[in-house]
Design an enzyme around this catalytic site. Sequence first.
Site, PDB file in Angstrom:
ATOM      1  N   TYR A  37      -7.084  15.089   1.057  1.00  0.00           N
ATOM      2  CA  TYR A  37      -6.198  15.884   0.220  1.00  0.00           C
ATOM      3  C   TYR A  37      -7.034  16.610  -0.838  1.00  0.00           C
ATOM      4  CZ  TYR A  37      -2.664  13.256   2.729  1.00  0.00           C
ATOM      5  OH  TYR A  37      -1.903  12.711   3.727  1.00  0.00           O
ATOM      6  N   GLN A  81       1.367   6.765  -7.158  1.00  0.00           N
ATOM      7  CA  GLN A  81       0.151   7.432  -6.702  1.00  0.00           C
ATOM      8  C   GLN A  81       0.388   8.942  -6.775  1.00  0.00           C
ATOM      9  OE1 GLN A  81      -1.056   7.951  -2.457  1.00  0.00           O
ATOM     10  NE2 GLN A  81      -2.680   6.482  -2.960  1.00  0.00           N
ATOM     11  N   SER A 106       0.824  -1.203   0.000  1.00  0.00           N
ATOM     12  CA  SER A 106       0.000   0.000   0.000  1.00  0.00           C
ATOM     13  C   SER A 106       0.862   1.258   0.000  1.00  0.00           C
ATOM     14  CB  SER A 106      -0.896  -0.002   1.243  1.00  0.00           C
ATOM     15  OG  SER A 106      -1.910   0.961   1.133  1.00  0.00           O
ATOM     16  N   ARG A 114      -7.969   6.084  -5.698  1.00  0.00           N
ATOM     17  CA  ARG A 114      -8.195   5.838  -4.267  1.00  0.00           C
ATOM     18  C   ARG A 114      -9.221   6.839  -3.761  1.00  0.00           C
ATOM     19  NH1 ARG A 114      -4.152   4.520   0.759  1.00  0.00           N
ATOM     20  NH2 ARG A 114      -4.349   2.478  -0.219  1.00  0.00           N
ATOM     21  N   ARG A 142       1.283  -1.542   7.123  1.00  0.00           N
ATOM     22  CA  ARG A 142       2.143  -1.833   8.278  1.00  0.00           C
ATOM     23  C   ARG A 142       2.767  -3.225   8.230  1.00  0.00           C
ATOM     24  NH1 ARG A 142      -1.645   1.748  10.336  1.00  0.00           N
ATOM     25  NH2 ARG A 142      -0.772   3.478  11.541  1.00  0.00           N
TER      26      ARG A 142
END
Length: 763
Positions: free
Chosen positions: A570, A488, A409, A618, A712
Amino acid sequence: MARVPRVAVIGGGPGGLYAAALLKRLDPAREITVWERNAPDDTFGFGVVLSDETLGGIEHADPVVHRALQAEFVRWDTIDIVHRGRTLTSGGHGFAALGRRRLLEILHERCASLGVRLRFRTEAPPAAQLATAYDLVIAADGVHSVTREAHAEVFAPTITTHRCRYVWLAADFALDAFRFEIAETEHGVMQLHGYPYANGAAGARSTVIVEMREEVWRAAGFEDLDARQSAERCAKVFADALGGRPLRANASSWTAFRTVVNDRWSHGNTVLIGDAAHTAHFSIGSGTKLAVEDALALAACIKERPELPDALAAYESERRPVVESTQRAAAASLRWFEELATYTDQPPRQFAFGLLTRSRRVTHDNLRLRDPGFTRAVERDFGCPPGTPPMFTPFRLRGLTLRNRVVVSPMDMYSAVDGVPGDFHLVHLGARALGGAGLVMTEMVCVSPEGRITPGCAGLYSREQGDGWRRVTDFVHTRSPGTAIGVQLGHAGRKGATRVMWEGMDEPLPVGGWPLVAASPLPYRPGVSEIPHQLDRRQLDTIREQFTAAARRAQRSGFDLLELHCAHGYLLSGFLSPLTNRRTDAYGGSLTGRLRFPLEVFDAIRADWPDDRPMTVRISATDWAPGGTTPEDAVEIARAFVAHGADAIDVSTGQVVADERPEFGRSYQTPFADLIRNTLSVPVIAVGAISSWDDVNSLLLAGRTDLCALARPHLHDPQWTLHAAGAQGYEGPAAPWPLPYRAGSRSPPAGRTDDPKPRLTLR
């Protein structure tokens, strides 16, 4: 032991009765009184299900009750799922049920034998009054708890009413499995949950719960029917499941399930247990189980602690994590049934697998142990080659074939200098590419200096930055052939000009900042963040061109896939959410208006991006805040991007407003990906606390996602995918070890503690 010589129990359900029995057994000198407003033989609902774990606790705490229950249980281990006339059976599950009335009789008898005073047909005095005369007041007065409402300012309840109506009914025969049956009627989808609870000399009985969405219930005319008429109508709808036999009611009424959550469970010497404290949807069979376990924990804490306040605090501390975990599982199950209509077109075995794993407590791995034959059939239908776990099946997006379903990710590293990716990015992304993932994503790469989140953010607005990224993609393609790498692209908008994460996340830069822009002049953190400037038409055109210029550099840099970042508050996300877009021009107002600028940016990039390379988007599928983006909005946002050429939707959530309240938990964001995929039949990427290969396999087989993005876990272990392959015994082409690392494909020997132990005894 806490000194509680006098105990008042409000409510004579299983939780209240069992708590009374346990406390009396622990101290026969206690004076314990239970108030129950109904008669001893009044009961609502029919059968209850208890797990082996709960029964083990009962056996340890009170063998007398355990023996009585054991004599009554009906046991079975299969689940039948009927979907479009086809019955699919899965075994190895293990259930035990008995009639609710018989359970209450057993607890009445036990309480009476111990000397508990039972006051039937009697309303309890208010808890505040009892609290002055008794040392402990146990409020077991159910989902509509008068005690909880009387002290709402202390308990701080949150009660959520859900979208389905359901009714408890009974059939006078014993089903031979736990049965789920789906009826697709002219009014909409209805479902039956049924299980046996008696099959002895006294007769055979089954519980039957019929459930459907509120709008289906109304369209079918159930709101105009009494209990008998509802039972008759349900029996006709599910005639095949019932073999033409009738259903009967028992004070049965249609209701909507309510999830109860309390900030506190005790107030002075008054404590909530069972449904008064918390509820969990019946589809995971948890109400009686939770109440009985509450009683066990409360009695144990009172025994172990000398002071009552400490005992009540310990009770809540012990039970709350367990209850919250159960409530998360129940919420996932509830949502699955609420959205049932989106799954009915799935292939039969995938549908059945999705139903079985809906709560995320049953997974691919433990279902494979329970019923290997059924699981192998699901894997074959999915397209798994022999010996290949689902996560290692390939997936195609436009002209790009990913060798497996694992995505690294996007993760902001805040380690660029003037936007240029350096050695850190080469090592960071290169290591994860060598680690076996099918697709490795960059962090959000910013399209302009003013579009950065922090001074450490990487960019694609200069030739030097493009050359830096080319160095990374060349390494991935040369040293880890078969791994794809995606970029991205994004613009920070109102969340820009902040410190790097480890110096203060979302904290404005003390010096060296830059002006912020956004859809509307609303700061991210009022009173802390800078107020952004609202973009005008000329500035919108400039930013759109910055995106397309960055996309052209990404193409020259050798990226295989491009993702447009329209999530997490964002810039583009700020246009989509009604909480952050208050514009009155063509770029605000309705969802159509809020979508306009993000779609313009997407279209401009797609026009330049090579036809054979995929583009994904996304999104934040919910803002986790009142008045924000809803799941229904998310479906429409996804629909719009797909219509404009998006090849997949990367479904994240939140981070749009600072006062969000996310429902954190394992795989907590995946239901939103599930909803979009199965509503629109479009490819999705699921994210959000997916941490195990078992979760990945489960989500894929259930049709909830096409790809799984993990963050993670890849920080913890860059070779997470290769280690997942090793753990599953997979050595195929979807997870090849790099040649220099092949000697490490097996775990090294451990220390002497793993050596065979010498024989020290004769047998």
